[in-house]
Design a protein around this motif. Structure first.
Motif, PDB file in Angstrom:
ATOM      1  N   GLY A  36       0.805  -1.217   0.000  1.00 43.39           N
ATOM      2  CA  GLY A  36       0.000   0.000   0.000  1.00 43.39           C
ATOM      3  C   GLY A  36       0.839   1.269   0.000  1.00 43.39           C
ATOM      4  N   CYS A  37       0.284   2.295  -0.664  1.00 48.11           N
ATOM      5  CA  CYS A  37       0.945   3.596  -0.669  1.00 48.11           C
ATOM      6  C   CYS A  37      -0.116   4.683  -0.811  1.00 48.11           C
ATOM      7  CB  CYS A  37       1.953   3.711  -1.819  1.00 48.11           C
ATOM      8  SG  CYS A  37       2.908   5.253  -1.693  1.00 48.11           S
ATOM      9  N   ASN A  38       0.186   5.850  -0.236  1.00 47.08           N
ATOM     10  CA  ASN A  38      -0.767   6.976  -0.310  1.00 47.08           C
ATOM     11  C   ASN A  38      -0.445   7.925  -1.460  1.00 47.08           C
ATOM     12  OD1 ASN A  38       1.625   7.619   1.151  1.00 47.08           O
ATOM     13  ND2 ASN A  38       0.686   9.539   1.794  1.00 47.08           N
ATOM     14  N   LEU A  39       0.631   7.654  -2.186  1.00 43.82           N
ATOM     15  CA  LEU A  39       0.986   8.490  -3.334  1.00 43.82           C
ATOM     16  C   LEU A  39       0.975   7.667  -4.612  1.00 43.82           C
ATOM     17  CD1 LEU A  39       3.948  10.806  -2.144  1.00 43.82           C
ATOM     18  CD2 LEU A  39       1.487  11.226  -2.043  1.00 43.82           C
ATOM     19  N   ASN A  40       1.207   8.353  -5.718  1.00 44.08           N
ATOM     20  CA  ASN A  40       1.240   7.685  -7.027  1.00 44.08           C
ATOM     21  C   ASN A  40       2.298   8.401  -7.869  1.00 44.08           C
ATOM     22  OD1 ASN A  40       0.746   6.438  -9.425  1.00 44.08           O
ATOM     23  ND2 ASN A  40      -1.323   7.289  -9.715  1.00 44.08           N
ATOM     24  N   CYS A  41       3.569   8.064  -7.607  1.00 43.88           N
ATOM     25  CA  CYS A  41       4.666   8.778  -8.279  1.00 43.88           C
ATOM     26  C   CYS A  41       4.793   8.285  -9.722  1.00 43.88           C
ATOM     27  CB  CYS A  41       5.983   8.553  -7.537  1.00 43.88           C
ATOM     28  SG  CYS A  41       5.903   9.104  -5.811  1.00 43.88           S
ATOM     29  N   SER A  42       5.065   9.203 -10.617  1.00 42.00           N
ATOM     30  CA  SER A  42       5.103   8.853 -12.056  1.00 42.00           C
ATOM     31  C   SER A  42       6.198   7.836 -12.341  1.00 42.00           C
ATOM     32  CB  SER A  42       5.339  10.124 -12.873  1.00 42.00           C
ATOM     33  OG  SER A  42       6.554  10.749 -12.436  1.00 42.00           O
ATOM     34  N   TYR A  43       7.273   7.841 -11.551  1.00 38.77           N
ATOM     35  CA  TYR A  43       8.450   7.001 -11.857  1.00 38.77           C
ATOM     36  C   TYR A  43       8.493   5.727 -11.012  1.00 38.77           C
ATOM     37  CZ  TYR A  43       9.778   9.579  -7.683  1.00 38.77           C
ATOM     38  OH  TYR A  43       9.789  10.134  -6.426  1.00 38.77           O
ATOM     39  N   CYS A  44       7.452   5.469 -10.196  1.00 39.83           N
ATOM     40  CA  CYS A  44       7.574   4.388  -9.202  1.00 39.83           C
ATOM     41  C   CYS A  44       7.935   3.047  -9.823  1.00 39.83           C
ATOM     42  CB  CYS A  44       6.274   4.251  -8.408  1.00 39.83           C
ATOM     43  SG  CYS A  44       6.403   3.010  -7.087  1.00 39.83           S
ATOM     44  N   ASP A  45       8.965   2.426  -9.256  1.00 38.46           N
ATOM     45  CA  ASP A  45       9.458   1.143  -9.793  1.00 38.46           C
ATOM     46  C   ASP A  45       8.932  -0.041  -9.002  1.00 38.46           C
ATOM     47  OD1 ASP A  45      12.788   1.065  -8.184  1.00 38.46           O
ATOM     48  OD2 ASP A  45      10.745   1.222  -7.372  1.00 38.46           O
ATOM     49  N   ASN A  47       5.802  -2.501  -7.359  1.00 43.26           N
ATOM     50  CA  ASN A  47       4.419  -2.982  -7.273  1.00 43.26           C
ATOM     51  C   ASN A  47       4.118  -3.189  -5.791  1.00 43.26           C
ATOM     52  OD1 ASN A  47       2.054  -4.349  -7.110  1.00 43.26           O
ATOM     53  ND2 ASN A  47       2.689  -6.108  -8.358  1.00 43.26           N
ATOM     54  N   PHE A  48       3.367  -2.254  -5.200  1.00 38.19           N
ATOM     55  CA  PHE A  48       3.122  -2.348  -3.751  1.00 38.19           C
ATOM     56  C   PHE A  48       1.695  -2.854  -3.474  1.00 38.19           C
ATOM     57  CE2 PHE A  48       0.806   1.497  -4.375  1.00 38.19           C
ATOM     58  CZ  PHE A  48       1.613   2.348  -5.118  1.00 38.19           C
ATOM     59  N   GLY A  49       1.164  -3.560  -4.485  1.00 39.42           N
ATOM     60  CA  GLY A  49      -0.194  -4.100  -4.312  1.00 39.42           C
ATOM     61  C   GLY A  49      -0.272  -5.008  -3.097  1.00 39.42           C
ATOM     62  N   THR A  93      10.350  -0.438   4.190  1.00 33.93           N
ATOM     63  CA  THR A  93      10.031   0.281   2.964  1.00 33.93           C
ATOM     64  C   THR A  93       8.676  -0.142   2.428  1.00 33.93           C
ATOM     65  OG1 THR A  93      10.867   0.844   0.770  1.00 33.93           O
ATOM     66  CG2 THR A  93      11.350  -1.391   1.569  1.00 33.93           C
ATOM     67  N   GLY A  94       8.422   0.105   1.160  1.00 35.57           N
ATOM     68  CA  GLY A  94       7.089  -0.241   0.641  1.00 35.57           C
ATOM     69  C   GLY A  94       7.022   0.020  -0.862  1.00 35.57           C
ATOM     70  N   GLY A  95       5.903   0.408  -1.312  1.00 35.32           N
ATOM     71  CA  GLY A  95       4.819   1.089  -0.640  1.00 35.32           C
ATOM     72  C   GLY A  95       5.346   2.103   0.364  1.00 35.32           C
ATOM     73  N   GLU A  96       4.400   2.532   1.214  1.00 34.46           N
ATOM     74  CA  GLU A  96       4.730   3.566   2.182  1.00 34.46           C
ATOM     75  C   GLU A  96       4.690   2.999   3.599  1.00 34.46           C
ATOM     76  OE1 GLU A  96       6.350   6.271   2.222  1.00 34.46           O
ATOM     77  OE2 GLU A  96       6.050   6.315   4.401  1.00 34.46           O
ATOM     78  N   SER A 117      10.992   6.388   3.470  1.00 37.52           N
ATOM     79  CA  SER A 117       9.646   6.956   3.454  1.00 37.52           C
ATOM     80  C   SER A 117       9.455   8.118   2.474  1.00 37.52           C
ATOM     81  CB  SER A 117       9.305   7.469   4.868  1.00 37.52           C
ATOM     82  OG  SER A 117       8.074   8.156   4.876  1.00 37.52           O
ATOM     83  N   ASN A 118       8.180   8.310   2.060  1.00 41.98           N
ATOM     84  CA  ASN A 118       7.855   9.466   1.220  1.00 41.98           C
ATOM     85  C   ASN A 118       7.583  10.707   2.067  1.00 41.98           C
ATOM     86  OD1 ASN A 118       5.119   9.436   2.098  1.00 41.98           O
ATOM     87  ND2 ASN A 118       4.463   8.144   0.391  1.00 41.98           N
ATOM     88  N   MET A 119       7.656  10.612   3.389  1.00 39.63           N
ATOM     89  CA  MET A 119       7.632  11.762   4.307  1.00 39.63           C
ATOM     90  C   MET A 119       6.390  12.642   4.115  1.00 39.63           C
ATOM     91  SD  MET A 119      10.426  11.197   6.000  1.00 39.63           S
ATOM     92  CE  MET A 119      11.395  12.536   6.670  1.00 39.63           C
ATOM     93  N   PHE A 139      11.938  13.698  -0.735  1.00 38.16           N
ATOM     94  CA  PHE A 139      11.114  14.894  -0.893  1.00 38.16           C
ATOM     95  C   PHE A 139      10.420  14.706  -2.252  1.00 38.16           C
ATOM     96  CE2 PHE A 139      10.589  19.337   0.825  1.00 38.16           C
ATOM     97  CZ  PHE A 139       9.544  19.678  -0.003  1.00 38.16           C
ATOM     98  N   LYS A 140       9.161  14.379  -2.244  1.00 32.64           N
ATOM     99  CA  LYS A 140       8.441  14.094  -3.489  1.00 32.64           C
ATOM    100  C   LYS A 140       8.035  15.412  -4.161  1.00 32.64           C
ATOM    101  CE  LYS A 140       8.464   9.620  -2.954  1.00 32.64           C
ATOM    102  NZ  LYS A 140       9.263   8.743  -3.831  1.00 32.64           N
ATOM    103  N   LEU A 141       8.689  15.687  -5.270  1.00 35.31           N
ATOM    104  CA  LEU A 141       8.372  16.931  -5.980  1.00 35.31           C
ATOM    105  C   LEU A 141       6.954  16.822  -6.548  1.00 35.31           C
ATOM    106  CD1 LEU A 141      11.776  17.393  -7.825  1.00 35.31           C
ATOM    107  CD2 LEU A 141      11.093  18.254  -5.562  1.00 35.31           C
TER     108      LEU A 141
HETATM  109  S1  SF4 Z   1       7.928   5.862  -5.060  1.00 31.48           S
HETATM  110 FE1  SF4 Z   1       7.274   5.469  -2.945  1.00 31.48          FE
HETATM  111  S2  SF4 Z   1       5.755   7.082  -2.551  1.00 31.48           S
HETATM  112 FE2  SF4 Z   1       6.023   7.003  -4.756  1.00 31.48          FE
HETATM  113  S3  SF4 Z   1       4.370   5.633  -5.433  1.00 31.48           S
HETATM  114 FE3  SF4 Z   1       6.227   4.386  -5.194  1.00 31.48          FE
HETATM  115  S4  SF4 Z   1       6.081   3.550  -3.137  1.00 31.48           S
HETATM  116 FE4  SF4 Z   1       4.630   5.264  -3.255  1.00 31.48          FE
END
Ligand code: SF4
Ligand SMILES: C[S@@+](CC[C@H](N)C(=O)[O-])C[C@H]1O[C@@H](n2cnc3c(N)ncnc32)[C@H](O)[C@@H]1O
Ligand SMILES: Nc1nc2[nH]cc(C(=O)O)c2c(=O)[nH]1
Ligand SMILES: [Mg+2]
Length: 255
Positions: A36-45, A47-49, A93-96, A117-119, A139-141
């Protein structure tokens, strides 16, 4: 949204490898990847399903994973970490991982905890001030977060700064900031971020975006230019120790 004091946690995978990012690159770590994660970063590598089972690689580097039923209890996770020796720390780590702060707060393991963490969740971060020894805070831009709207952009930045203030470096905790730099990264936003948290961290890491999927075969598709990143480093060095470190685990194929 958050795990309660007694509930077990949904964990994606548990394995032993080496830290591939930031100033502790090469350090031997156990990794606990929460779902699980509360963000959706464009570059996320990642799968935190939330799978029904947790992939547990008991023997480091073996590629052989056991399926441990989710959710995993604190006691079960502590026993899963037992076989991993000579650890620098345990990476949460995670996910968040901040979504699982109540669970993490209750962990009782001998190795120091390394929070990745995504802080963005200050009330959750507050719970972990006493028990994390290392904070790898992104620091998530805003420009890298899908679906972020102008109204939430300001709150997002405020929450991030608050998390860095809560988990700032101290005599018992190292805290550093990673900022992923991609083709669309706005240098002014990076400088704003650095100015806001420079006093909370031991260093800032500019982490070039690693291309994913088909972009891997089209160099330059997602990365910022070398010149841009080097210029950013020069500017940020006016504020604090600033390093350029790519994801190294991607280079030799470890988890
Ligand atoms: S990079 Fe981190 S904060 Fe961003 S979507 Fe992926 S797990 Fe979530
Ligand atoms: C998968 S995230 C999980 C922890 C937390 N959610 C976070 O984002 O910090 C772990 C780290 O991987 C980085 N990361 C994810 N995808 C990346 C990519 N394509 N290129 C470079 N770094 C990436 C994130 O920026 C973060 O520092
Ligand atoms: N080796 C290795 N190092 C890492 N550093 C941060 C990671 C992450 O996904 O949190 C990660 C990861 O997934 N693997
Ligand atoms: Mg990773």
């Amino acid at each position: 949204m958050f795990s309660s004091n007694h509930e077990p946690a949904n964990i994606k995978e548990v394995f032993c490898s080496v830290q591939g990012e930031g100033p502790y690159v090469g350090m031997r770590q156990a990794f606990v990847r929460f779902s699980g994660c509360n963000l959706n970063c464009s570059y996320c590598d990642t799968n935190f399903g939330n799978p029904g089972t947790c992939d547990y690689e008991r023997v480091e580097g073996s590629g052989i994973s056991e399926k441990v039923p989710n959710p995993v209890s604190i006691e079960k996770l502590e026993s899963m970490l037992q076989p991993f020796k000579k650890l620098h720390s345990v990476s949460l780590t995670g996910g968040e991982p901040l979504l699982h702060a109540d669970f993490i707060e209750k962990l009782n393991i001998s190795a120091p905890l390394y929070l990745e963490s995504n802080m963005t969740l200050p009330e959750q971060a507050r719970k972990l001030r006493k028990n994390v020894a290392y904070v790898a805070g992104d620091f998530k831009l805003p420009e890298a977060i899908r679906d972020i709207c102008p109204e939430t952009r300001e709150v997002h930045v405020e929450n991030t700064i608050e998390c860095f203030r809560l988990l700032k470096k101290s005599s018992s905790r190292d805290c550093f900031c990673k900022i992923v730099i991609g083709k669309n990264t706005n240098s002014d936003t990076v400088i704003m971020a650095a100015e806001a948290i420079a006093t909370c961290v031991s260093c800032i890491v500019l982490q070039p975006e690693t291309p994913l999927g088909s972009a891997v075969r089209t160099p330059g598709f997602t990365q910022a230019s070398v010149q841009t990143i080097l210029k950013l480093q020069k500017t940020l060095l006016e504020l604090t120790d600033t390093r350029i470190i790519p994801q190294t685990h991607r280079m030799w194929g470890c988890l």
